[in-house]
Design a protein around this motif. Structure first.
Motif, mmCIF file in Angstrom:
data_model
loop_
_atom_site.group_PDB
_atom_site.id
_atom_site.type_symbol
_atom_site.label_atom_id
_atom_site.label_comp_id
_atom_site.label_asym_id
_atom_site.label_seq_id
_atom_site.Cartn_x
_atom_site.Cartn_y
_atom_site.Cartn_z
ATOM 1 N N SER A 39 -11.523 -8.348 5.008
ATOM 2 C CA SER A 39 -11.403 -9.634 4.322
ATOM 3 C C SER A 39 -11.392 -10.768 5.335
ATOM 4 C CB SER A 39 -10.113 -9.697 3.498
ATOM 5 O OG SER A 39 -10.052 -8.626 2.613
ATOM 6 N N ALA A 66 6.480 0.935 19.607
ATOM 7 C CA ALA A 66 5.057 1.274 19.530
ATOM 8 C C ALA A 66 4.241 0.413 20.488
ATOM 9 C CB ALA A 66 4.547 1.093 18.102
ATOM 10 N N ILE A 68 -8.923 -2.981 4.716
ATOM 11 C CA ILE A 68 -9.377 -3.983 3.745
ATOM 12 C C ILE A 68 -8.961 -5.384 4.202
ATOM 13 C CG2 ILE A 68 -9.133 -4.815 1.372
ATOM 14 C CD1 ILE A 68 -9.547 -2.194 0.380
ATOM 15 N N GLY A 69 -7.751 -5.479 4.754
ATOM 16 C CA GLY A 69 -7.293 -6.762 5.288
ATOM 17 C C GLY A 69 -8.202 -7.232 6.415
ATOM 18 N N LEU A 89 1.822 4.830 0.940
ATOM 19 C CA LEU A 89 1.461 5.688 2.075
ATOM 20 C C LEU A 89 0.749 6.959 1.636
ATOM 21 C CD1 LEU A 89 1.758 6.764 5.050
ATOM 22 C CD2 LEU A 89 4.018 7.547 4.401
ATOM 23 N N PHE A 90 1.209 7.557 0.529
ATOM 24 C CA PHE A 90 0.739 8.899 0.200
ATOM 25 C C PHE A 90 -0.657 8.911 -0.422
ATOM 26 C CE2 PHE A 90 5.217 8.959 0.599
ATOM 27 C CZ PHE A 90 5.505 10.161 1.194
ATOM 28 N N VAL A 132 -0.235 -3.143 16.725
ATOM 29 C CA VAL A 132 -0.246 -2.955 18.170
ATOM 30 C C VAL A 132 0.371 -1.602 18.520
ATOM 31 C CG1 VAL A 132 0.417 -3.938 20.376
ATOM 32 C CG2 VAL A 132 0.055 -5.420 18.417
ATOM 33 N N GLY A 133 -0.291 -0.856 19.370
ATOM 34 C CA GLY A 133 0.219 0.450 19.770
ATOM 35 C C GLY A 133 -0.396 1.598 18.989
ATOM 36 N N VAL A 170 -9.931 2.564 -3.457
ATOM 37 C CA VAL A 170 -9.123 1.614 -4.221
ATOM 38 C C VAL A 170 -10.002 0.970 -5.284
ATOM 39 C CG1 VAL A 170 -7.590 1.128 -2.300
ATOM 40 C CG2 VAL A 170 -9.564 -0.322 -2.661
ATOM 41 N N GLU A 187 3.672 7.692 8.380
ATOM 42 C CA GLU A 187 2.983 6.479 8.794
ATOM 43 C C GLU A 187 2.516 6.545 10.250
ATOM 44 O OE1 GLU A 187 4.059 2.023 7.283
ATOM 45 O OE2 GLU A 187 5.208 3.744 6.668
ATOM 46 N N ILE A 218 -4.942 -9.451 -1.261
ATOM 47 C CA ILE A 218 -4.946 -8.778 0.026
ATOM 48 C C ILE A 218 -3.712 -9.173 0.847
ATOM 49 C CG2 ILE A 218 -6.396 -10.500 1.212
ATOM 50 C CD1 ILE A 218 -6.463 -6.705 1.644
ATOM 51 N N ALA A 274 -1.110 -6.590 0.498
ATOM 52 C CA ALA A 274 -1.409 -5.192 0.809
ATOM 53 C C ALA A 274 -0.367 -4.589 1.754
ATOM 54 C CB ALA A 274 -2.799 -5.074 1.419
ATOM 55 N N ALA A 281 -2.931 -4.797 7.432
ATOM 56 C CA ALA A 281 -2.748 -4.771 5.975
ATOM 57 C C ALA A 281 -3.884 -4.040 5.273
ATOM 58 C CB ALA A 281 -2.630 -6.189 5.433
ATOM 59 N N GLY A 282 -3.525 -3.146 4.345
ATOM 60 C CA GLY A 282 -4.504 -2.554 3.443
ATOM 61 C C GLY A 282 -5.487 -1.589 4.078
ATOM 62 N N ASP A 283 -5.103 -0.898 5.168
ATOM 63 C CA ASP A 283 -5.988 0.112 5.760
ATOM 64 C C ASP A 283 -7.423 -0.369 5.893
ATOM 65 O OD1 ASP A 283 -4.023 1.978 6.050
ATOM 66 O OD2 ASP A 283 -4.389 2.950 4.121
ATOM 67 N N THR A 322 0.832 -1.189 0.000
ATOM 68 C CA THR A 322 0.000 0.000 0.000
ATOM 69 C C THR A 322 0.875 1.251 0.000
ATOM 70 O OG1 THR A 322 -1.561 -1.244 1.342
ATOM 71 C CG2 THR A 322 -1.929 1.121 1.172
ATOM 72 N N SER A 343 -2.112 8.779 5.795
ATOM 73 C CA SER A 343 -2.211 8.519 4.363
ATOM 74 C C SER A 343 -3.099 9.566 3.682
ATOM 75 C CB SER A 343 -2.772 7.108 4.155
ATOM 76 O OG SER A 343 -3.764 7.098 3.166
ATOM 77 N N GLY A 344 -2.959 9.714 2.381
ATOM 78 C CA GLY A 344 -3.679 10.735 1.635
ATOM 79 C C GLY A 344 -5.196 10.595 1.665
ATOM 80 N N THR A 345 -5.694 9.430 2.100
ATOM 81 C CA THR A 345 -7.144 9.268 2.175
ATOM 82 C C THR A 345 -7.606 9.106 3.623
ATOM 83 O OG1 THR A 345 -6.853 6.910 1.782
ATOM 84 C CG2 THR A 345 -7.387 8.272 -0.119
ATOM 85 N N GLN A 367 -3.060 0.601 -3.849
ATOM 86 C CA GLN A 367 -2.385 -0.703 -3.818
ATOM 87 C C GLN A 367 -1.423 -0.768 -4.994
ATOM 88 O OE1 GLN A 367 -3.528 -3.487 -1.550
ATOM 89 N NE2 GLN A 367 -4.221 -1.636 -0.528
ATOM 90 N N GLY A 393 2.047 1.619 23.651
ATOM 91 C CA GLY A 393 0.682 1.174 23.909
ATOM 92 C C GLY A 393 0.538 0.668 25.335
#
Lengths: 503, 338
Positions: free
Chosen positions: B92, A332, B88-89, A186-187, B52-53, B118, B198, A198, A201, B84-86, A184, B172-174, A191, A336
């Motif tokens: 799924s 991270a 979508i993962g 970032l910007f 995590v976090g 997407v 990120e 998937i 991804a 994974a995949g913002d 994926t 992210s841009g979206t 995909q 948390g």
């Protein structure tokens, strides 16, 4: 509170029986997690979070920190014995560690890894204790242009890992960079090159690639040779299973520079142990009296990256504890955990909760001692492990590789990736192309790409920004000097290679 | 003798790696006490789309902790991180668990947005089972301490005066913060840059370093930096003030059209076709938890505005939000699913 009294109070809290017990549990778990490829420290800590939040904050965090640095002690074991890098920071340790094992020097390699880890780990904690407020600014001053410059520098060093052929190292690195673009973006959130799968991804799983290239590739090559004899010499005398005084003397510089470099690189969020370990390795190759031994089983080649990998812990704790900014995935998770304890990690953590922070720092001194005591006696045992016949060894490696890879995401897709990269590892070995540049470029690629794109957004696509910022300008000058020394040293060699290709 | 020893060691190592593998997948199984809550799903796992976090991960764990502390559930549900995949993962994964009662997820508007940005996503929130809406989480706008910008309107005015020079940093841009920035630029005619990172930590350092002028996020992202005097919160992107930042003006006070901005909210959904009694069980446990003092205290410190919706109401709400966000994405030219 100054560092001395803080540390003294910290020790007073850390040495209660309960805290010592959980410190031991953390270090032991960390060592196991480090030894077994697959499940890494972040996942382990995450699994233990529900349990740990029932403990006192200091106790739980002491245990979790123990897992974090304990895993780094264990990480070298499979790298040296089986050519399986369990974490990205252990890739470099494979290069000389496994070669030493093949020569019957697995014991000294493992022993040196433990000793270097102990010394550097302690140096890192000393840095954390006394330099934290000063060094914290370093974490803030590193922005996109600085990271881009650091990555230019780092990628140049990656090619230097190439060994005999600069060209093959370069191709290997390019492959790694290309693979790193999958996933994926970032910007835009787009995909890229995932073919709608998937599983891709988040990009390829590092563990699957690294174990495939290194361990499976190695097994395939050896199986093909069908020699049926021992690949490893294993000395029977206990004395030969531990590092000699000469080994220690040879590694003094490596441990010292690894400790310092690891600490400072650790302070930079995002750079982490992988960058630290291989920068330290390449620096050592440059300053060593025996650079020709690197890649063929040099003890310095084990000591330097292992030192850097472990002093990185102390450095990485600084932005986490002084700014509330985690530098790595493990950081991270620890962040948390701090939040779940209601400790509000941030710039005021040291002032508001000295009763939690200082015991953690104090426990890291004790944990390093405990890990040395735990790990050294295991060295002869592990070294003797190589005595098994190949018909046990190879299936064993394959089993660990498959189970370890599957355990990261519980994904069969990753196992297929493992096998595919196993084949690639075999081919690369056959044509003499080193796999390490591919792996390191795969780790550095996303950092480099994001940093460059962020920089160009900031400067409206004007590259002059790199020279306007002092840190990035300095790093780029260093990179140019490095490139100059590389081309001067290698130009004749390279020209010959190019001519060979033309033929 | 020697060979036997080493063989044993090898077997032990393999067994351990198998055990490690098992402990990862089956944390749900330990401590299961079947039937103590009568008809309650016995192996509940909560999915989040953060590692995590991350913000959603920490929120999910806090929520589970509060549910356990108020005895609305009898054990801490394990959290399953699928970054994974913002989202979508994560969706799924839930889709594979269709019809099951054990898999629920804590969702944010990202779950609505990503499938629309997407091409060919084969999952959407509409496939899932709505369980409950929990809270809205007004975004706050933060700057470096001592910045001349004292409100969002200051920033917009500065951006209008010097188009394309000021920088907003975020995800992210979206992501919600990026969409908020784009919506504001569209409605005011101002132009500024968006710098993606990120993780929240890098966004904070970008502001502290002066690379970025503003950052948007949840209150909890910046409250410690504000308390330490390193950052200031200059606007609450909502219609009501937040107790954590009593001095910060609201967007409403600055005549910014709050309704046109994407709203950050948190809710719980289940795998597709989840059995009705399981939905009822989760909904009740959540509703009771949201009525406790523990939740009220947590919500106040994190800048959350409690906004409980039952499964039917949350289903309608999700449809409404999908509509609003879809329109916004279309206006901004980011929609790729059509």
């Amino acid at each position: 509170m100054d560092a001395f009294s803080g540390l003294a109070d910290g020790f007073a809290t850390a040495v209660t029986p309960t805290n010592l017990l959980w410190l031991m549990i953390g270090c032991l778990l960390g060592t196991l997690v480090g030894i077994l490829p697959g499940l890494g420290p972040p996942a382990t800590i995450a699994i233990l979070l529900p349990l740990a939040t029932n403990l006192e904050p200091a106790t739980g965090l002491i245990m979790m920190a123990g897992i974090y640095y304990g895993a780094k002690y264990g990480g070298s074991t499979t790298s040296i014995l089986l050519n399986i890098p369990g974490e990205s920071s252990s890739v470099v340790t494979c290069l000389d560690g496994y070669e030493m094992a093949k020569k019957g020097r697995a014991g000294p390699a493992l022993g040196m890894a433990a000793i270097a880890s102990f010394i550097a780990g302690t140096v890192g904690v000393i840095g954390l204790t006394f330099l934290a407020p000063v060094v914290a600014n370093l974490a803030v001053s590193f922005g996109p242009p600085e990271y881009s410059a650091l990555m230019v520098f780092a990628l140049l060093l990656v090619i230097m890992l190439a060994g005999e052929s600069l060209l093959k190292g370069f191709i290997s690195m390019l492959l790694g960079l290309l693979l790193a673009t999958i996933g994926t973006d970032l910007f835009t959130g787009e995909q890229r090159f995932t073919g709608g799968r998937i599983e891709l991804a988040g990009g390829f799983e590092f563990i699957a690639i690294s174990i495939g290239l290194f361990a499976i590739g190695e097994v395939l090559v050896n199986v093909e040779q069908r020699t049926g004899r021992q690949i490893f010499k294993v000395p029977s005398k206990l004395r030969e299973l531990l590092p000699t005084v000469k080994d220690l003397k040879d590694s003094r510089v490596a441990i010292a520079q690894g400790s310092v470099l690891g600490f400072f690189i650790g302070c930079l969020p995002g750079a982490g142990a992988t960058v630290a370990s291989f920068i330290s390795y390449t620096v050592q190759k440059r300053v060593s009296k025996h650079p020709e031994e690197f890649g063929k089983g040099s003890i310095e080649g084990v000591a330097a990256p292992e030192a850097a990998n472990n002093s990185e812990t102390g450095g990485a704790m600084i932005p986490l504890l002084t700014l509330g900014i985690p530098g790595s995935s493990t950081g991270a998770v620890l962040l948390g955990a701090l939040v779940l304890y209601g400790l509000n990690p941030g710039p005021l953590l040291f002032t508001d909760h000295p009763e939690v922070v200082w015991p953690i720092i104090a426990s890291m001194y004790l944990g390093n001692v405990a890990l040395l005591v735990m790990n050294l006696p295991m060295v002869p045992l592990f070294a003797k492990l190589l005595n098994v016949p190949y018909w046990v060894m190879y299936p064993g490696i394959l089993l660990i590789a498959v189970v370890g890879t599957y355990s990261v995401n519980f994904s069969m897709f990753d196992v297929w990736v493992l096998l595919a990269f196993g084949l690639l590892g075999y081919v690369m070995k056959k044509i003499g192309m080193p796999p390490a540049p591919l792996l390191l470029a795969f780790v550095l690629g996303p950092i480099a790409e994001n940093a460059v794109r962020q920089t160009l957004i900031l400067s409206d696509n004007n590259p002059v920004i790199y020279l306007q910022r002092p840190i990035s300008a300095t790093l780029l000058v260093l990179a140019v000097l490095l490139l100059a020394s590389l081309t001067l040293g290698q130009s004749r060699h390279l020209r010959r290679q190019v001519l060979e290709i033309d033929d | 003798m020697q060979r036997r020893l080493t063989l044993t060691t090898l077997i032990v190592v393999s067994a351990l790696s198998l055990a490690a593998c098992g402990s990862g997948s089956d944390t749900a199984e330990d401590g299961t006490t079947d039937g103590t809550t009568g008809g309650a799903p016995s192996r509940t796992e909560v999915v989040t789309h953060n590692a995590v976090g991350g913000g959603s991960d920490v929120f999910t764990r806090q929520l589970i902790k509060l549910m356990k502390e108020s005895d609305n559930i009898d054990r801490l549900w394990p959290v399953r991180n699928i970054p994974a995949g913002d989202a979508i993962g994560a969706m799924s994964f839930l889709k594979e668990k269709s019809g099951e009662e054990n898999y629920i997820a804590q969702m944010t508007p990202t779950w609505l947005v990503t499938p629309m940005t997407v091409q060919n996503s084969n999952v959407t929130v509409a496939d899932m089972t709505p369980i409950a809406g929990l809270a809205s989480e007004p975004q706050v706008v933060a700057v470096k301490a001592g910045s001349p910008l004292k409100s969002m309107n200051d920033f917009i005015a500065a951006a209008q005066a010097d188009p394309g020079k000021l920088v907003q940093t975020g995800g992210s841009g979206t992501a919600t913060d990026a969409l908020t920035g784009l919506a504001l630029q569209k409605s005011t005619g101002a132009k500024w840059k968006f710098l993606s990172f990120e993780d929240t930590g890098s966004r904070i350092t970008a502001v502290l370093r002066g690379d970025a002028d503003i950052v948007m996020g949840s209150a909890g992202d910046f409250s410690e930096q504000v308390r330490a005097g390193k950052m200031e919160v200059i606007t609450i992107l909502g219609s009501e003030k937040l107790a954590v930042f009593p001095d910060a003006p609201t967007a409403l006070e600055q005549d910014i059209d709050v309704e046109s901005l994407p709203l950050q909210f948190r809710g719980i959904i289940g795998a597709p076709d989840m059995p009705e009694d399981a939905v009822a069980y989760y909904q009740e446990a959540l509703e009771k938890t949201l009525a406790t003092d523990g939740w009220a205290e947590y919500a106040e410190s994190e800048g959350l505005v409690t906004d409980f919706r039952d499964n039917a109401a949350f289903g309608t709400y999700l449809e409404e939000r999908t509509e609003v966000l879809g329109g916004l994405l279309e206006d901004l030219g980011l929609r790729k699913d059509q």
